[in-house]
Design a protein around this motif. Sequence first.
Motif, PDB file in Angstrom:
ATOM      1  N   PRO A   1       0.806  -1.230   0.000  1.00  0.00           N
ATOM      2  CA  PRO A   1       0.000   0.000   0.000  1.00  0.00           C
ATOM      3  C   PRO A   1       0.835   1.275   0.000  1.00  0.00           C
ATOM      4  O   PRO A   1       0.469   2.258  -0.659  1.00  0.00           O
ATOM      5  N   ASP A   2       1.963   1.288   0.743  1.00  0.00           N
ATOM      6  CA  ASP A   2       2.787   2.501   0.774  1.00  0.00           C
ATOM      7  C   ASP A   2       3.443   2.770  -0.580  1.00  0.00           C
ATOM      8  O   ASP A   2       3.625   3.929  -0.980  1.00  0.00           O
TER       9      ASP A   2
ATOM     10  N   THR B   1       2.790   6.066  -2.888  1.00  0.00           N
ATOM     11  CA  THR B   1       3.864   6.891  -3.432  1.00  0.00           C
ATOM     12  C   THR B   1       3.689   7.097  -4.937  1.00  0.00           C
ATOM     13  O   THR B   1       3.929   8.194  -5.454  1.00  0.00           O
ATOM     14  N   ARG B   2       3.247   6.060  -5.631  1.00  0.00           N
ATOM     15  CA  ARG B   2       2.962   6.222  -7.068  1.00  0.00           C
ATOM     16  C   ARG B   2       1.861   7.262  -7.275  1.00  0.00           C
ATOM     17  O   ARG B   2       1.925   8.075  -8.200  1.00  0.00           O
ATOM     18  N   SER B   3       0.853   7.221  -6.410  1.00  0.00           N
ATOM     19  CA  SER B   3      -0.232   8.192  -6.505  1.00  0.00           C
ATOM     20  C   SER B   3       0.277   9.615  -6.261  1.00  0.00           C
ATOM     21  O   SER B   3      -0.063  10.551  -6.993  1.00  0.00           O
ATOM     22  N   ASN B   4       1.099   9.778  -5.235  1.00  0.00           N
ATOM     23  CA  ASN B   4       1.655  11.098  -4.925  1.00  0.00           C
ATOM     24  C   ASN B   4       2.545  11.613  -6.060  1.00  0.00           C
ATOM     25  O   ASN B   4       2.520  12.806  -6.398  1.00  0.00           O
ATOM     26  N   LEU B   5       3.327  10.717  -6.633  1.00  0.00           N
ATOM     27  CA  LEU B   5       4.205  11.118  -7.728  1.00  0.00           C
ATOM     28  C   LEU B   5       3.384  11.586  -8.929  1.00  0.00           C
ATOM     29  O   LEU B   5       3.698  12.614  -9.557  1.00  0.00           O
ATOM     30  N   ALA B   6       2.313  10.865  -9.240  1.00  0.00           N
ATOM     31  CA  ALA B   6       1.443  11.275 -10.349  1.00  0.00           C
ATOM     32  C   ALA B   6       0.831  12.647 -10.075  1.00  0.00           C
ATOM     33  O   ALA B   6       0.765  13.510 -10.966  1.00  0.00           O
ATOM     34  N   TYR B   7       0.375  12.847  -8.829  1.00  0.00           N
ATOM     35  CA  TYR B   7      -0.235  14.129  -8.471  1.00  0.00           C
ATOM     36  C   TYR B   7       0.735  15.282  -8.686  1.00  0.00           C
ATOM     37  O   TYR B   7       0.392  16.302  -9.304  1.00  0.00           O
ATOM     38  N   TRP B   8       1.953  15.138  -8.197  1.00  0.00           N
ATOM     39  CA  TRP B   8       2.906  16.245  -8.286  1.00  0.00           C
ATOM     40  C   TRP B   8       3.434  16.433  -9.702  1.00  0.00           C
ATOM     41  O   TRP B   8       3.827  17.542 -10.078  1.00  0.00           O
TER      42      TRP B   8
ATOM     43  N   VAL C   1      -6.591  -2.171  -8.989  1.00  0.00           N
ATOM     44  CA  VAL C   1      -7.705  -3.102  -9.211  1.00  0.00           C
ATOM     45  C   VAL C   1      -7.211  -4.541  -9.097  1.00  0.00           C
ATOM     46  O   VAL C   1      -7.866  -5.390  -8.479  1.00  0.00           O
ATOM     47  N   ARG C   2      -6.043  -4.812  -9.666  1.00  0.00           N
ATOM     48  CA  ARG C   2      -5.492  -6.170  -9.621  1.00  0.00           C
ATOM     49  C   ARG C   2      -5.087  -6.569  -8.209  1.00  0.00           C
ATOM     50  O   ARG C   2      -5.366  -7.693  -7.766  1.00  0.00           O
ATOM     51  N   VAL C   3      -4.473  -5.658  -7.468  1.00  0.00           N
ATOM     52  CA  VAL C   3      -3.928  -5.985  -6.149  1.00  0.00           C
ATOM     53  C   VAL C   3      -4.978  -5.864  -5.044  1.00  0.00           C
ATOM     54  O   VAL C   3      -5.077  -6.728  -4.162  1.00  0.00           O
ATOM     55  N   LEU C   4      -5.772  -4.793  -5.071  1.00  0.00           N
ATOM     56  CA  LEU C   4      -6.679  -4.478  -3.968  1.00  0.00           C
ATOM     57  C   LEU C   4      -8.139  -4.810  -4.273  1.00  0.00           C
ATOM     58  O   LEU C   4      -8.940  -4.968  -3.344  1.00  0.00           O
ATOM     59  N   GLY C   5      -8.476  -4.861  -5.543  1.00  0.00           N
ATOM     60  CA  GLY C   5      -9.862  -5.086  -5.920  1.00  0.00           C
ATOM     61  C   GLY C   5     -10.546  -3.790  -6.319  1.00  0.00           C
ATOM     62  O   GLY C   5     -10.088  -2.695  -5.983  1.00  0.00           O
ATOM     63  N   GLU C   6     -11.649  -3.915  -7.025  1.00  0.00           N
ATOM     64  CA  GLU C   6     -12.334  -2.750  -7.567  1.00  0.00           C
ATOM     65  C   GLU C   6     -12.989  -1.883  -6.503  1.00  0.00           C
ATOM     66  O   GLU C   6     -13.205  -0.687  -6.727  1.00  0.00           O
TER      67      GLU C   6
ATOM     68  N   PRO D   1     -11.078   1.134  -0.852  1.00  0.00           N
ATOM     69  CA  PRO D   1     -11.038   2.605  -0.742  1.00  0.00           C
ATOM     70  C   PRO D   1      -9.890   3.241  -1.517  1.00  0.00           C
ATOM     71  O   PRO D   1     -10.058   4.319  -2.107  1.00  0.00           O
ATOM     72  N   TYR D   2      -8.712   2.599  -1.548  1.00  0.00           N
ATOM     73  CA  TYR D   2      -7.582   3.166  -2.276  1.00  0.00           C
ATOM     74  C   TYR D   2      -7.832   3.151  -3.780  1.00  0.00           C
ATOM     75  O   TYR D   2      -7.387   4.054  -4.507  1.00  0.00           O
ATOM     76  N   THR D   3      -8.533   2.124  -4.250  1.00  0.00           N
ATOM     77  CA  THR D   3      -8.889   2.070  -5.673  1.00  0.00           C
ATOM     78  C   THR D   3      -9.848   3.200  -6.012  1.00  0.00           C
ATOM     79  O   THR D   3      -9.700   3.891  -7.028  1.00  0.00           O
ATOM     80  N   PHE D   4     -10.842   3.393  -5.138  1.00  0.00           N
ATOM     81  CA  PHE D   4     -11.776   4.500  -5.345  1.00  0.00           C
ATOM     82  C   PHE D   4     -11.040   5.845  -5.364  1.00  0.00           C
ATOM     83  O   PHE D   4     -11.347   6.737  -6.158  1.00  0.00           O
ATOM     84  N   ALA D   5     -10.075   6.008  -4.461  1.00  0.00           N
ATOM     85  CA  ALA D   5      -9.335   7.274  -4.377  1.00  0.00           C
ATOM     86  C   ALA D   5      -8.584   7.555  -5.674  1.00  0.00           C
ATOM     87  O   ALA D   5      -8.526   8.704  -6.142  1.00  0.00           O
TER      88      ALA D   5
END
Length: 559
Positions: free
Chosen positions: A206-207, A211-218, A240-245, A248-252
């Motif tokens: 998850p971490d 970090t991938r999400s934060n990098l994309a944002y910036w 989606v593959r790791v956490l499922g559809e 909450p992190y997928t939704f985010a």
Amino acid sequence: MLYRVGASLGESGQVSAACDYHQRLAGTARRHLGPDHPDSLTARHAFALWRGRAGDALGAWEASAELLADRVRVLGEDHPDTLTTRNNLASWRGEAGDVAGAVEAYVDLLEHMVRVLGEDHPDTLTTRSNLARWRAGAGDAAGAVEAYVDLLEHMVRVLGEDHPHTLTTRSNLARWRGDTGDVAGAVETYAELLADRVRVLGEDHPDTLATRSNLAYWRGEAGDVAGAVEASAELLAHKVRVLGEEHPYTFATRSSLADLRGRAGDVAGAVEASAELLADRVRVLGEDHLDTLATRSDLADLRGRAGDVAGAVEASAELLADRVRVLGEDHLDTLATRSDLAYWRGRAGDVAGAVEAFTDLLEHMVRVLGEDHPHTLTTRSRLADLRAGAGDAAGAVEAYVHLLEHMVRVLGEDHPHTLTTRSNLASCLGWTGRAAAAAEACAEVLEHMVRVLGEDHPHTLTTRSNLAYWRGETGDAAGAAEVYEQLLAARRRLVGEHHPDAIVAWGSLAHWRGQAGDAAGAATLNEQLLEHMVRLLGEDHPHVEVIRRNLAHWRNQAT
């Protein structure tokens, strides 16, 4: 078990219900166990926590202050629970608007923690982190980054480079670098952190995903919106593959991707994606969950940006009623929705009603949050924007000058919000008839933005566009054309030729080339633009017809 029930209410989005539950629990514990029993004090601690999360930061601050006095009396100043309460008291003090007071409280707490627990205790390191965060919130950008750098050195020495807390501190350092204006530094730091988290934790942790999400944002904040969209789409498939559809992190990530699509110019696609996300969040989380309400807010905003201003007003009004019911009138999210509703009312043409709504909201925010709270400053900014848009340029100048004084004092000279306010003030000077002053001010702000934010930051590009416009208004057609040429090159490189911002810069460059005496060059640019727009919109689109007329005009001038 009783505390777990209350926490479950809050974690499911029912923060007001969690607050009420813990208030009743604290009263019951006091009656049956006495005011000084550990469980009574713990219940009061939980009540203060959820009171703050329900939006009553001032009430949480007051409740924490009362609890601290009792814990000092019962447990002593050095007890871990007493230190925890001091930490919470400092935090809620900042959330209530007294950011400088929060910094002062954390400085005192850190000194106490070092004396009681030592320099290297995990709780001492956490306090250092909190102090750094509130320094940034107080506008001490350099001090905050310096504090995180110092904390990181401690973490590496005590815990090692690969410890989760060390990696988290690097993430915080990257975030605050970005939030204080060093967007390029944030991108670089997150990229380095991602490589280390993949190595230490693996690609699916998850971490690592965060970090991938934060990098994309910036990356998006640095101006590479297309790259951010691509990175977020890849991340979504991974989640989606790791956490499922339905995680909450997928939704985010779906929420972030919709926002980025809108910023990249695909507003219709962003509306569709946000509507689909809302349906899924209602189904999985329920209608009153905080994330569901947040998605409704995002969707209302996207609808307005897509041109459905009446729909944005209606959606914001419905959301406001639900947020008042679920969160209460003083919650930050409720206040934000009031701001959004006033904004869209102004865009819908009810300028007088919007000004009145913003004025009432500002008074409410000052009372609840304080003069210097970021949301209070945002409301001042929106009110100034509205006055400018309504044609009250003089009133807008006055409002921006007052706002700028607050922002410099609270956020610092280099904060992106401070720089944006300076840019808005510069344009307002022009709308009062002082085009030369506006051009000069835009040039100064642009130089500042390039130094702090970088050449490609969206705020830098907007200010460059403003500079070109005001140079043209002063009669400096050649200077306007020069700046528009730079802007067009940047827009094409960052968002592509099809993006509306690139097309606007293209047309503006053609116009000012012609005004500067290069009619043939203006005709050539319009000819290229016409061919491009026919491919995008078709032969009969109104915008295409405008470009045809411009082309005919400059061809005639060139002969």
